[in-house]
Design a protein around this motif. Structure first.
Motif, PDB file in Angstrom:
ATOM      1  N   TRP A   1       1.337   7.148   5.987  1.00 48.59           N
ATOM      2  CA  TRP A   1       0.448   7.322   4.947  1.00 48.59           C
ATOM      3  C   TRP A   1       0.969   8.755   4.480  1.00 48.59           C
ATOM      4  O   TRP A   1       1.264   8.814   3.286  1.00 48.59           O
ATOM      5  N   THR A   2       0.720   9.829   5.346  1.00 49.29           N
ATOM      6  CA  THR A   2       1.329  11.033   5.160  1.00 49.29           C
ATOM      7  C   THR A   2       2.806  11.216   4.801  1.00 49.29           C
ATOM      8  O   THR A   2       3.108  11.902   3.680  1.00 49.29           O
TER       9      THR A   2
ATOM     10  N   SER B   1       3.681   9.672   1.259  1.00 50.38           N
ATOM     11  CA  SER B   1       3.215  10.554  -0.027  1.00 50.38           C
ATOM     12  C   SER B   1       4.162  11.956  -0.117  1.00 50.38           C
ATOM     13  O   SER B   1       4.495  12.201  -1.180  1.00 50.38           O
TER      14      SER B   1
ATOM     15  N   ALA C   1      -0.348   4.462  11.429  1.00 52.45           N
ATOM     16  CA  ALA C   1      -0.633   4.337   9.867  1.00 52.45           C
ATOM     17  C   ALA C   1      -1.014   5.706   9.257  1.00 52.45           C
ATOM     18  O   ALA C   1      -0.363   5.688   8.314  1.00 52.45           O
TER      19      ALA C   1
ATOM     20  N   LEU D   1      -4.730   0.904   4.950  1.00 47.10           N
ATOM     21  CA  LEU D   1      -3.803   0.649   6.243  1.00 47.10           C
ATOM     22  C   LEU D   1      -4.352   0.818   7.481  1.00 47.10           C
ATOM     23  O   LEU D   1      -4.073  -0.147   8.427  1.00 47.10           O
TER      24      LEU D   1
ATOM     25  N   VAL E   1       0.948  -1.114   0.024  1.00 51.94           N
ATOM     26  CA  VAL E   1       0.088  -0.068   0.011  1.00 51.94           C
ATOM     27  C   VAL E   1       0.984   1.284   0.055  1.00 51.94           C
ATOM     28  O   VAL E   1       0.526   2.269  -0.621  1.00 51.94           O
ATOM     29  N   LEU E   2       1.885   1.338   0.960  1.00 55.27           N
ATOM     30  CA  LEU E   2       2.746   2.299   0.939  1.00 55.27           C
ATOM     31  C   LEU E   2       3.626   2.680  -0.378  1.00 55.27           C
ATOM     32  O   LEU E   2       3.927   3.787  -0.747  1.00 55.27           O
TER      33      LEU E   2
ATOM     34  N   SER F   1      -6.098   3.998  -0.035  1.00 58.44           N
ATOM     35  CA  SER F   1      -4.911   3.396   0.567  1.00 58.44           C
ATOM     36  C   SER F   1      -4.922   3.699   1.993  1.00 58.44           C
ATOM     37  O   SER F   1      -4.510   2.862   2.980  1.00 58.44           O
ATOM     38  N   LEU F   2      -5.413   4.746   2.411  1.00 55.02           N
ATOM     39  CA  LEU F   2      -5.348   4.945   3.815  1.00 55.02           C
ATOM     40  C   LEU F   2      -6.549   4.098   4.474  1.00 55.02           C
ATOM     41  O   LEU F   2      -6.100   3.433   5.716  1.00 55.02           O
TER      42      LEU F   2
ATOM     43  N   VAL G   1       1.137   4.399  -2.656  1.00 54.55           N
ATOM     44  CA  VAL G   1       1.237   5.989  -2.197  1.00 54.55           C
ATOM     45  C   VAL G   1       2.486   6.586  -2.670  1.00 54.55           C
ATOM     46  O   VAL G   1       2.127   7.857  -3.275  1.00 54.55           O
TER      47      VAL G   1
END
Length: 465
Positions: free
Chosen positions: A136-137, A140, A132, A120, A11-12, A116-117, A15
Protein backbone atom coordinates in the motif's frame (compact mmCIF):
# COMPACT_ATOMS: atom_id res chain seq x y z
CA UNK A 1 -5.02 -14.87 -11.63
CA UNK A 2 -6.72 -16.05 -8.39
CA UNK A 3 -9.66 -14.03 -7.11
CA UNK A 4 -7.61 -12.67 -4.20
CA UNK A 5 -4.86 -11.52 -6.54
CA UNK A 6 -7.34 -9.63 -8.71
CA UNK A 7 -8.84 -7.94 -5.64
CA UNK A 8 -5.38 -6.86 -4.47
CA UNK A 9 -4.56 -5.52 -7.94
CA UNK A 10 -7.82 -3.50 -8.10
CA UNK A 11 -7.21 -1.90 -4.71
CA UNK A 12 -3.59 -1.07 -5.55
CA UNK A 13 -4.68 0.47 -8.87
CA UNK A 14 -6.99 2.81 -6.95
CA UNK A 15 -4.17 3.80 -4.59
CA UNK A 16 -1.83 4.37 -7.55
CA UNK A 17 -4.33 6.59 -9.39
CA UNK A 18 -5.04 8.69 -6.31
CA UNK A 19 -1.30 9.24 -5.78
CA UNK A 20 -0.66 9.88 -9.47
CA UNK A 21 -3.31 12.59 -9.78
CA UNK A 22 -2.01 14.44 -6.74
CA UNK A 23 1.18 15.20 -8.71
CA UNK A 24 0.71 14.66 -12.45
CA UNK A 25 -1.05 17.99 -13.06
CA UNK A 26 2.13 19.82 -12.04
CA UNK A 27 3.81 18.77 -15.26
CA UNK A 28 0.81 20.00 -17.27
CA UNK A 29 0.86 23.52 -15.80
CA UNK A 30 2.80 25.09 -18.72
CA UNK A 31 0.30 23.62 -21.21
CA UNK A 32 -2.61 24.79 -19.08
CA UNK A 33 -1.17 28.32 -19.13
CA UNK A 34 -1.05 28.21 -22.92
CA UNK A 35 -4.59 26.78 -23.08
CA UNK A 36 -5.99 29.54 -20.86
CA UNK A 37 -3.54 32.47 -20.94
CA UNK A 38 -6.07 34.81 -19.37
CA UNK A 39 -6.31 32.71 -16.19
CA UNK A 40 -2.75 33.13 -14.92
CA UNK A 41 -0.81 30.92 -12.54
CA UNK A 42 -2.77 32.06 -9.48
CA UNK A 43 -6.02 30.73 -10.94
CA UNK A 44 -4.49 27.60 -12.47
CA UNK A 45 -2.92 26.66 -9.13
CA UNK A 46 -6.48 25.82 -8.03
CA UNK A 47 -6.50 22.97 -10.54
CA UNK A 48 -3.89 21.36 -8.29
CA UNK A 49 -5.19 22.57 -4.95
CA UNK A 50 -8.88 21.77 -5.49
CA UNK A 51 -7.94 18.09 -5.48
CA UNK A 52 -5.55 18.33 -2.52
CA UNK A 53 -7.91 20.35 -0.29
CA UNK A 54 -10.92 18.14 -1.01
CA UNK A 55 -8.88 15.01 -0.38
CA UNK A 56 -7.53 16.41 2.89
CA UNK A 57 -10.92 17.50 4.20
CA UNK A 58 -12.70 14.24 3.45
CA UNK A 59 -10.09 11.61 4.35
CA UNK A 60 -11.16 11.14 7.98
CA UNK A 61 -14.97 11.35 7.55
CA UNK A 62 -14.78 9.13 4.46
CA UNK A 63 -12.90 6.51 6.43
CA UNK A 64 -15.47 6.61 9.23
CA UNK A 65 -18.39 6.35 6.82
CA UNK A 66 -16.71 3.48 4.98
CA UNK A 67 -16.25 1.54 8.21
CA UNK A 68 -19.99 1.67 8.77
CA UNK A 69 -21.40 1.46 5.23
CA UNK A 70 -18.80 -1.02 3.98
CA UNK A 71 -15.27 -0.45 2.79
CA UNK A 72 -15.85 -2.13 -0.56
CA UNK A 73 -18.92 0.03 -1.18
CA UNK A 74 -17.01 3.20 -0.31
CA UNK A 75 -13.96 2.19 -2.36
CA UNK A 76 -15.99 1.33 -5.43
CA UNK A 77 -18.07 4.50 -5.19
CA UNK A 78 -14.82 6.44 -4.91
CA UNK A 79 -13.34 4.66 -7.91
CA UNK A 80 -16.44 5.35 -10.01
CA UNK A 81 -16.47 9.02 -8.95
CA UNK A 82 -12.78 9.35 -9.68
CA UNK A 83 -13.21 7.85 -13.16
CA UNK A 84 -16.27 9.97 -13.98
CA UNK A 85 -14.48 13.07 -12.70
CA UNK A 86 -11.52 12.24 -14.96
CA UNK A 87 -13.92 12.28 -17.91
CA UNK A 88 -15.21 15.68 -16.78
CA UNK A 89 -11.65 17.00 -16.45
CA UNK A 90 -10.73 15.71 -19.89
CA UNK A 91 -13.64 17.48 -21.61
CA UNK A 92 -13.68 20.62 -19.44
CA UNK A 93 -14.35 23.65 -21.65
CA UNK A 94 -13.19 26.22 -19.08
CA UNK A 95 -10.86 26.46 -16.11
CA UNK A 96 -13.84 26.78 -13.76
CA UNK A 97 -15.29 23.48 -14.95
CA UNK A 98 -11.86 21.86 -14.68
CA UNK A 99 -11.48 23.01 -11.07
CA UNK A 100 -14.98 21.74 -10.21
CA UNK A 101 -14.18 18.37 -11.77
CA UNK A 102 -10.97 18.22 -9.74
CA UNK A 103 -13.05 18.69 -6.59
CA UNK A 104 -15.09 15.63 -7.60
CA UNK A 105 -11.84 13.75 -8.22
CA UNK A 106 -10.76 14.67 -4.70
CA UNK A 107 -14.01 13.21 -3.32
CA UNK A 108 -13.29 9.97 -5.17
CA UNK A 109 -9.72 9.88 -3.93
CA UNK A 110 -10.85 10.51 -0.36
CA UNK A 111 -13.20 7.53 -0.55
CA UNK A 112 -10.49 5.27 -1.97
CA UNK A 113 -7.45 6.09 0.16
CA UNK A 114 -8.62 5.34 3.74
CA UNK A 115 -10.58 2.24 2.67
CA UNK A 116 -7.89 0.69 0.48
CA UNK A 117 -5.58 -0.33 3.33
CA UNK A 118 -8.42 -1.93 5.27
CA UNK A 119 -9.46 -3.89 2.17
CA UNK A 120 -5.92 -5.11 1.59
CA UNK A 121 -5.64 -6.29 5.18
CA UNK A 122 -8.91 -8.19 4.78
CA UNK A 123 -7.64 -10.28 1.85
CA UNK A 124 -4.16 -10.95 3.27
CA UNK A 125 -3.60 -13.62 5.93
CA UNK A 126 -2.59 -12.29 9.34
CA UNK A 127 1.05 -13.32 9.02
CA UNK A 128 1.39 -11.35 5.76
CA UNK A 129 -0.24 -8.10 6.82
CA UNK A 130 3.09 -6.32 6.96
CA UNK A 131 3.46 -7.17 3.27
CA UNK A 132 0.05 -5.64 2.61
CA UNK A 133 1.04 -2.41 4.36
CA UNK A 134 4.33 -2.30 2.42
CA UNK A 135 2.46 -2.77 -0.88
CA UNK A 136 0.00 0.00 0.00
CA UNK A 137 2.76 2.43 0.97
CA UNK A 138 4.89 1.61 -2.07
CA UNK A 139 2.02 1.94 -4.54
CA UNK A 140 1.01 5.38 -3.28
CA UNK A 141 4.65 6.46 -3.62
CA UNK A 142 4.98 4.98 -7.10
CA UNK A 143 2.09 7.16 -8.24
CA UNK A 144 4.18 10.24 -7.44
CA UNK A 145 7.33 8.68 -8.96
CA UNK A 146 5.69 7.91 -12.30
CA UNK A 147 3.73 11.17 -12.50
CA UNK A 148 6.45 13.29 -14.21
CA UNK A 149 7.30 10.88 -17.07
CA UNK A 150 3.69 9.80 -17.57
CA UNK A 151 2.54 13.43 -17.49
CA UNK A 152 5.24 14.46 -19.95
CA UNK A 153 4.21 11.70 -22.35
CA UNK A 154 0.55 12.69 -22.07
CA UNK A 155 1.03 16.40 -22.74
CA UNK A 156 2.79 15.59 -26.00
CA UNK A 157 -0.72 14.89 -27.29
CA UNK A 158 -2.68 17.34 -25.15
CA UNK A 159 -2.87 18.25 -21.45
CA UNK A 160 -6.26 16.51 -21.35
CA UNK A 161 -4.48 13.19 -21.67
CA UNK A 162 -3.26 13.44 -18.07
CA UNK A 163 -6.90 12.74 -17.19
CA UNK A 164 -7.84 10.54 -20.14
CA UNK A 165 -5.36 7.85 -19.05
CA UNK A 166 -7.36 7.39 -15.83
CA UNK A 167 -10.55 6.47 -17.69
CA UNK A 168 -9.78 3.00 -19.16
CA UNK A 169 -7.76 2.01 -16.08
CA UNK A 170 -10.57 3.10 -13.77
CA UNK A 171 -13.25 1.39 -15.87
CA UNK A 172 -11.40 -1.96 -15.85
CA UNK A 173 -10.76 -1.66 -12.11
CA UNK A 174 -14.46 -0.96 -11.46
CA UNK A 175 -15.51 -4.04 -13.47
CA UNK A 176 -13.20 -6.45 -11.67
CA UNK A 177 -13.58 -4.72 -8.31
CA UNK A 178 -17.31 -5.39 -8.03
CA UNK A 179 -16.63 -9.08 -8.72
CA UNK A 180 -13.60 -9.75 -6.51
CA UNK A 181 -13.14 -7.23 -3.68
CA UNK A 182 -14.67 -8.47 -0.40
CA UNK A 183 -16.90 -6.33 1.79
CA UNK A 184 -15.66 -5.28 5.23
CA UNK A 185 -17.72 -3.46 7.86
CA UNK A 186 -17.17 -2.30 11.41
CA UNK A 187 -19.68 -3.25 14.07
CA UNK A 188 -19.53 0.13 15.78
CA UNK A 189 -21.31 3.30 14.69
CA UNK A 190 -20.12 6.89 15.08
CA UNK A 191 -21.72 10.19 14.04
CA UNK A 192 -20.27 12.32 11.25
CA UNK A 193 -19.23 15.93 11.79
CA UNK A 194 -20.56 17.28 8.50
CA UNK A 195 -20.37 20.92 9.59
CA UNK A 196 -16.82 20.45 10.83
CA UNK A 197 -15.77 18.95 7.49
CA UNK A 198 -17.29 21.84 5.53
CA UNK A 199 -15.69 24.46 7.76
CA UNK A 200 -12.33 22.67 7.62
CA UNK A 201 -12.35 22.57 3.81
CA UNK A 202 -13.47 26.22 3.60
CA UNK A 203 -10.78 27.29 6.09
CA UNK A 204 -7.96 25.62 4.14
CA UNK A 205 -9.38 27.10 0.92
CA UNK A 206 -9.46 30.69 2.22
CA UNK A 207 -5.94 30.37 3.68
CA UNK A 208 -4.65 29.08 0.34
CA UNK A 209 -6.57 31.82 -1.48
CA UNK A 210 -4.99 34.49 0.73
CA UNK A 211 -1.51 33.16 -0.10
CA UNK A 212 -2.18 32.83 -3.83
CA UNK A 213 -3.90 36.19 -4.27
CA UNK A 214 -1.64 38.19 -1.94
CA UNK A 215 0.80 39.43 -4.61
CA UNK A 216 -2.04 40.39 -6.96
CA UNK A 217 -4.49 41.93 -4.51
CA UNK A 218 -1.87 43.34 -2.15
CA UNK A 219 -1.01 41.80 1.22
CA UNK A 220 -2.53 44.73 3.05
CA UNK A 221 -5.62 44.88 0.85
CA UNK A 222 -9.12 44.47 2.22
CA UNK A 223 -9.79 41.23 0.33
CA UNK A 224 -6.62 39.48 1.50
CA UNK A 225 -7.09 40.64 5.09
CA UNK A 226 -10.69 39.44 4.93
CA UNK A 227 -9.54 35.99 3.81
CA UNK A 228 -7.00 35.88 6.65
CA UNK A 229 -9.69 36.79 9.18
CA UNK A 230 -11.95 34.05 7.80
CA UNK A 231 -9.08 31.59 8.08
CA UNK A 232 -8.47 32.52 11.71
CA UNK A 233 -12.17 32.27 12.55
CA UNK A 234 -12.44 28.92 10.78
CA UNK A 235 -9.41 27.57 12.65
CA UNK A 236 -10.88 28.71 15.97
CA UNK A 237 -14.20 27.02 15.12
CA UNK A 238 -12.45 23.74 14.24
CA UNK A 239 -10.45 23.83 17.48
CA UNK A 240 -13.57 24.48 19.55
CA UNK A 241 -15.53 21.86 17.62
CA UNK A 242 -12.87 19.27 18.38
CA UNK A 243 -13.81 19.34 22.08
CA UNK A 244 -17.59 19.39 21.57
CA UNK A 245 -18.36 16.89 18.80
CA UNK A 246 -18.15 13.14 19.51
CA UNK A 247 -16.35 12.48 16.20
CA UNK A 248 -14.63 15.72 15.13
CA UNK A 249 -12.38 16.18 12.11
CA UNK A 250 -9.38 16.55 14.42
CA UNK A 251 -9.56 14.38 17.53
CA UNK A 252 -7.97 15.93 20.67
CA UNK A 253 -7.18 12.45 22.01
CA UNK A 254 -4.81 11.95 19.07
CA UNK A 255 -3.06 15.30 18.98
CA UNK A 256 -2.52 15.22 22.74
CA UNK A 257 0.05 12.46 22.20
CA UNK A 258 3.32 14.45 21.87
CA UNK A 259 5.00 12.16 19.35
CA UNK A 260 1.87 12.06 17.16
CA UNK A 261 1.44 15.84 17.31
CA UNK A 262 5.09 16.41 16.36
CA UNK A 263 4.86 13.73 13.67
CA UNK A 264 1.87 15.44 12.09
CA UNK A 265 3.58 18.84 12.37
CA UNK A 266 6.61 17.39 10.59
CA UNK A 267 4.32 15.88 7.95
CA UNK A 268 2.62 19.22 7.34
CA UNK A 269 5.84 21.25 7.16
CA UNK A 270 7.75 18.74 5.05
CA UNK A 271 4.94 18.56 2.50
CA UNK A 272 4.84 22.34 2.23
CA UNK A 273 8.44 21.99 1.10
CA UNK A 274 7.54 19.01 -1.09
CA UNK A 275 4.73 20.96 -2.78
CA UNK A 276 7.16 23.83 -3.34
CA UNK A 277 9.67 21.41 -4.89
CA UNK A 278 7.23 19.67 -7.22
CA UNK A 279 5.72 22.90 -8.55
CA UNK A 280 8.75 25.16 -8.32
CA UNK A 281 11.18 22.91 -10.18
CA UNK A 282 8.72 22.24 -13.01
CA UNK A 283 8.05 25.94 -13.50
CA UNK A 284 11.74 26.87 -13.20
CA UNK A 285 12.77 24.40 -15.90
CA UNK A 286 9.96 25.34 -18.29
CA UNK A 287 9.74 29.11 -17.70
CA UNK A 288 13.21 30.28 -16.66
CA UNK A 289 15.27 27.82 -18.71
CA UNK A 290 12.52 27.48 -21.34
CA UNK A 291 12.86 23.70 -21.54
CA UNK A 292 10.14 21.58 -23.07
CA UNK A 293 7.81 19.68 -20.78
CA UNK A 294 9.32 16.34 -21.83
CA UNK A 295 12.84 17.55 -21.18
CA UNK A 296 11.80 19.01 -17.82
CA UNK A 297 10.19 15.71 -16.82
CA UNK A 298 13.34 13.78 -17.69
CA UNK A 299 15.48 16.30 -15.81
CA UNK A 300 13.16 15.96 -12.83
CA UNK A 301 13.16 12.14 -12.89
CA UNK A 302 16.39 11.53 -10.88
CA UNK A 303 14.65 12.86 -7.78
CA UNK A 304 11.79 10.32 -7.73
CA UNK A 305 14.23 7.55 -8.70
CA UNK A 306 16.50 8.36 -5.74
CA UNK A 307 13.47 8.60 -3.45
CA UNK A 308 12.39 5.11 -4.52
CA UNK A 309 15.90 3.70 -4.08
CA UNK A 310 16.24 5.12 -0.57
CA UNK A 311 12.71 4.34 0.64
CA UNK A 312 13.57 0.80 1.82
CA UNK A 313 16.89 1.84 3.44
CA UNK A 314 15.05 4.77 5.02
CA UNK A 315 12.49 2.44 6.54
CA UNK A 316 15.22 0.14 7.88
CA UNK A 317 17.19 3.05 9.33
CA UNK A 318 14.05 4.41 10.96
CA UNK A 319 13.29 1.01 12.50
CA UNK A 320 16.86 0.66 13.76
CA UNK A 321 17.71 4.17 14.94
CA UNK A 322 14.26 5.71 15.42
CA UNK A 323 12.48 8.65 13.86
CA UNK A 324 14.62 11.25 15.65
CA UNK A 325 17.94 10.42 14.00
CA UNK A 326 16.63 9.45 10.55
CA UNK A 327 14.21 12.36 10.48
CA UNK A 328 16.87 14.90 11.44
CA UNK A 329 19.33 13.60 8.85
CA UNK A 330 16.67 13.48 6.13
CA UNK A 331 15.39 16.95 6.99
CA UNK A 332 18.87 18.46 6.88
CA UNK A 333 19.57 16.79 3.52
CA UNK A 334 16.26 18.12 2.15
CA UNK A 335 17.25 21.59 3.35
CA UNK A 336 20.61 21.17 1.65
CA UNK A 337 18.85 20.50 -1.63
CA UNK A 338 16.88 23.75 -1.38
CA UNK A 339 19.90 25.80 -0.31
CA UNK A 340 21.96 24.29 -3.15
CA UNK A 341 19.44 25.61 -5.66
CA UNK A 342 19.34 29.01 -3.95
CA UNK A 343 23.04 29.51 -4.59
CA UNK A 344 23.62 27.48 -7.75
CA UNK A 345 20.63 28.16 -10.02
CA UNK A 346 20.24 31.21 -12.24
CA UNK A 347 19.32 32.01 -15.84
CA UNK A 348 22.54 30.54 -17.24
CA UNK A 349 23.23 27.62 -14.88
CA UNK A 350 24.23 24.21 -16.16
CA UNK A 351 21.90 21.27 -15.53
CA UNK A 352 24.60 18.80 -14.49
CA UNK A 353 26.32 21.09 -12.01
CA UNK A 354 23.39 23.30 -11.00
CA UNK A 355 20.08 21.44 -11.03
CA UNK A 356 20.92 17.73 -10.94
CA UNK A 357 22.82 17.63 -7.60
CA UNK A 358 19.95 19.35 -5.81
CA UNK A 359 17.37 17.01 -7.35
CA UNK A 360 19.37 13.89 -6.47
CA UNK A 361 19.98 15.08 -2.90
CA UNK A 362 16.33 16.01 -2.54
CA UNK A 363 15.26 12.56 -3.71
CA UNK A 364 17.50 10.89 -1.13
CA UNK A 365 16.01 13.05 1.61
CA UNK A 366 12.45 12.14 0.62
CA UNK A 367 13.32 8.45 0.89
CA UNK A 368 14.66 9.05 4.41
CA UNK A 369 12.06 11.48 5.76
CA UNK A 370 8.82 9.86 4.56
CA UNK A 371 9.21 6.67 6.64
CA UNK A 372 10.22 8.82 9.62
CA UNK A 373 7.20 11.11 9.61
CA UNK A 374 4.87 8.23 8.76
CA UNK A 375 6.06 6.26 11.79
CA UNK A 376 6.18 9.31 14.05
CA UNK A 377 2.56 10.19 13.26
CA UNK A 378 1.26 6.69 14.04
CA UNK A 379 3.66 4.72 16.25
CA UNK A 380 2.22 5.83 19.62
CA UNK A 381 -1.45 5.62 18.64
CA UNK A 382 -3.75 3.35 20.65
CA UNK A 383 -5.13 0.47 18.60
CA UNK A 384 -8.64 1.92 18.28
CA UNK A 385 -7.28 5.19 16.86
CA UNK A 386 -4.83 3.84 14.30
CA UNK A 387 -7.08 4.23 11.26
CA UNK A 388 -8.11 7.77 12.23
CA UNK A 389 -4.52 8.70 13.07
CA UNK A 390 -3.26 7.43 9.72
CA UNK A 391 -5.95 9.44 7.91
CA UNK A 392 -4.93 12.52 9.90
CA UNK A 393 -1.32 12.13 8.77
CA UNK A 394 -2.45 11.92 5.15
CA UNK A 395 -4.67 14.95 5.74
CA UNK A 396 -1.64 16.92 6.96
CA UNK A 397 0.24 15.76 3.89
CA UNK A 398 -2.41 17.06 1.48
CA UNK A 399 -2.82 20.37 3.34
CA UNK A 400 0.96 20.84 3.24
CA UNK A 401 1.11 20.20 -0.50
CA UNK A 402 -1.75 22.65 -1.10
CA UNK A 403 0.03 25.37 0.90
CA UNK A 404 3.30 24.65 -0.92
CA UNK A 405 1.66 25.02 -4.32
CA UNK A 406 -0.04 28.24 -3.19
CA UNK A 407 3.22 29.74 -1.88
CA UNK A 408 5.02 28.87 -5.12
CA UNK A 409 2.28 30.56 -7.14
CA UNK A 410 2.52 33.63 -4.88
CA UNK A 411 6.30 33.87 -5.34
CA UNK A 412 6.49 33.50 -9.11
CA UNK A 413 3.10 34.59 -10.50
CA UNK A 414 4.09 38.25 -10.93
CA UNK A 415 7.81 37.90 -11.78
CA UNK A 416 8.67 34.32 -12.88
CA UNK A 417 12.43 34.93 -12.95
CA UNK A 418 15.42 33.25 -11.30
CA UNK A 419 15.35 35.69 -8.36
CA UNK A 420 11.74 34.77 -7.52
CA UNK A 421 12.57 31.07 -7.61
CA UNK A 422 15.41 31.62 -5.12
CA UNK A 423 12.76 32.62 -2.61
CA UNK A 424 10.84 29.41 -3.42
CA UNK A 425 13.91 27.22 -2.89
CA UNK A 426 14.85 29.12 0.28
CA UNK A 427 11.44 28.22 1.71
CA UNK A 428 12.09 24.60 0.74
CA UNK A 429 15.32 24.67 2.76
CA UNK A 430 13.61 26.21 5.78
CA UNK A 431 10.89 23.53 5.64
CA UNK A 432 13.57 20.83 5.59
CA UNK A 433 15.27 22.20 8.70
CA UNK A 434 11.94 22.62 10.51
CA UNK A 435 10.97 19.03 9.64
CA UNK A 436 14.22 17.65 10.98
CA UNK A 437 13.93 19.63 14.22
CA UNK A 438 10.29 18.59 14.75
CA UNK A 439 11.16 14.91 14.37
CA UNK A 440 14.28 15.24 16.51
CA UNK A 441 12.15 16.76 19.29
CA UNK A 442 10.20 13.50 19.62
CA UNK A 443 11.16 11.55 22.69
CA UNK A 444 12.19 7.93 22.27
CA UNK A 445 8.72 6.64 23.12
CA UNK A 446 7.97 3.04 22.25
CA UNK A 447 4.56 2.14 20.88
CA UNK A 448 2.27 -0.05 22.95
CA UNK A 449 3.06 -3.75 22.82
CA UNK A 450 -0.05 -4.51 20.81
CA UNK A 451 0.71 -1.88 18.24
CA UNK A 452 2.42 -3.95 15.57
CA UNK A 453 0.93 -3.51 12.13
CA UNK A 454 -1.24 -6.55 12.36
CA UNK A 455 -2.47 -5.98 15.91
CA UNK A 456 -3.46 -2.43 15.18
CA UNK A 457 -6.03 -3.53 12.68
CA UNK A 458 -7.04 -6.72 14.41
CA UNK A 459 -7.89 -4.70 17.51
CA UNK A 460 -10.71 -2.99 15.62
CA UNK A 461 -13.67 -5.35 15.22
CA UNK A 462 -14.77 -5.81 11.64
CA UNK A 463 -16.97 -8.14 9.66
CA UNK A 464 -15.80 -9.61 6.36
CA UNK A 465 -18.55 -10.56 3.93
Amino acid sequence: MPRRGIAVAVVLVGVFLAGLDAVIVNIALPDLERWSPSSGLTTLSWVLNAYAITLAALLIPSGRWADQAGRKRAFMIGLVLFTVASVACAVAPTVGVLIAARVLEGVGGALMMPTSLGLLLAVFPTERRRTAIALWTSMSGLGAVFAPPVGALCVQFDWRWVFIINIPIGAVAVYFGWKTVPEVREERRSPQDVLGVLVFAATIAVIVAAIVQGPTWGWGGTRVLGLIVLGVLGSAFIARRAFRHPAPVIEPAIVRIPSVALGNLATLVFNVGFGVTMTGTTLFLTEVWDHSVVRAALEFLPGPVMATMFAAPGSMLTARFGVRVTGLIGGVIFAGSGFWWVFMLDDGSDYLTGFLPGMAIGGISVGLVMPAWSMAATMALPADRFATGTAMAWMCRQVGIAIGVAVTAAFVAVHPDAASFRGVFLLMGICGLATGLALFAIKADKPPAAMDAGAQHEAVPARLT
